[in-house]
Design a protein around this motif. Structure first.
Motif, PDB file in Angstrom:
ATOM      1  N   GLN A 219       0.885  -1.255  -0.005  1.00  0.00           N
ATOM      2  CA  GLN A 219      -0.129   0.127  -0.014  1.00  0.00           C
ATOM      3  C   GLN A 219       0.893   1.233  -0.026  1.00  0.00           C
ATOM      4  O   GLN A 219       1.745   1.600   0.656  1.00  0.00           O
ATOM      5  N   ALA A 220       0.592   1.936  -1.061  1.00  0.00           N
ATOM      6  CA  ALA A 220       1.624   3.255  -1.268  1.00  0.00           C
ATOM      7  C   ALA A 220       0.856   4.320  -0.839  1.00  0.00           C
ATOM      8  O   ALA A 220      -0.346   4.462  -0.961  1.00  0.00           O
ATOM      9  N   SER A 221       1.508   5.469  -0.283  1.00  0.00           N
ATOM     10  CA  SER A 221       0.677   6.582  -0.019  1.00  0.00           C
ATOM     11  C   SER A 221       1.816   7.883   0.234  1.00  0.00           C
ATOM     12  O   SER A 221       3.007   7.601   0.006  1.00  0.00           O
ATOM     13  N   GLY A 222       1.466   9.032   0.195  1.00  0.00           N
ATOM     14  CA  GLY A 222       2.221  10.064   0.495  1.00  0.00           C
ATOM     15  C   GLY A 222       2.400  11.084  -0.821  1.00  0.00           C
ATOM     16  O   GLY A 222       3.204  12.115  -0.864  1.00  0.00           O
ATOM     17  N   GLY A 223       1.824  10.856  -1.835  1.00  0.00           N
ATOM     18  CA  GLY A 223       1.601  11.818  -2.747  1.00  0.00           C
ATOM     19  C   GLY A 223       0.892  12.878  -2.717  1.00  0.00           C
ATOM     20  O   GLY A 223       0.428  12.997  -1.558  1.00  0.00           O
ATOM     21  N   GLY A 224       1.207  13.870  -3.767  1.00  0.00           N
ATOM     22  CA  GLY A 224       0.340  15.093  -3.334  1.00  0.00           C
ATOM     23  C   GLY A 224       0.920  16.102  -4.649  1.00  0.00           C
ATOM     24  O   GLY A 224       1.782  15.800  -5.655  1.00  0.00           O
TER      25      GLY A 224
END
Length: 123
Positions: A5-10
């Motif tokens: 599970q990837a996260s942290g983009g923006g």
């Protein structure tokens, strides 16, 4: 099966920084290396960076070397991608993936993919 599970983009301005996270369900034979890839519309998914989950060996694409840093927290089963000095060309959806036991750098060889996280760099 390993799950990621990837996260942290923006959204970030050129020159700025972001840190992506990839939580891995388990570090097993099927996830002895974790890679980060990125994809833009109309282009193939390309390798960005990779790290061995047991030996910590790292690799980087030429385009990000010196700007991106990959790291791992084995206790948290999490792989990070620290991205500094971001450029508009870094705009892409970033995916983490379970490599086939080593850093192949080939999207076609990945055993499992995370869902992707979008990074947008404004100029």
């Amino acid at each position: 099966d390993v799950q990621l599970q990837a996260s942290g983009g923006g959204l970030v301005q050129a020159g700025g920084s972001l840190t992506l996270s990839c939580v891995v369900s388990e570090f097993t034979f099927n996830s002895k290396a974790i890679g980060w890839f990125r994809e833009t519309p109309g282009n193939e998914r390309e390798a960005v960076s990779c790290i061995g989950t047991t030996d910590g060996e790292k690799s980087y694409a030429t385009s990000v070397k010196g700007r991106f840093t990959i790291s791992i927290d084995t206790a948290k089963k999490t792989v990070y991608l620290q991205m500094n000095a971001l450029e508009s060309e870094d705009t892409a959806r970033y995916y983490c993936a379970a490599e086939p036991g080593w850093c192949s750098g080939k999207a076609s060889m990945q055993r499992a993919w995370g869902q992707g996280t979008l990074v947008t760099v404004s100029s």
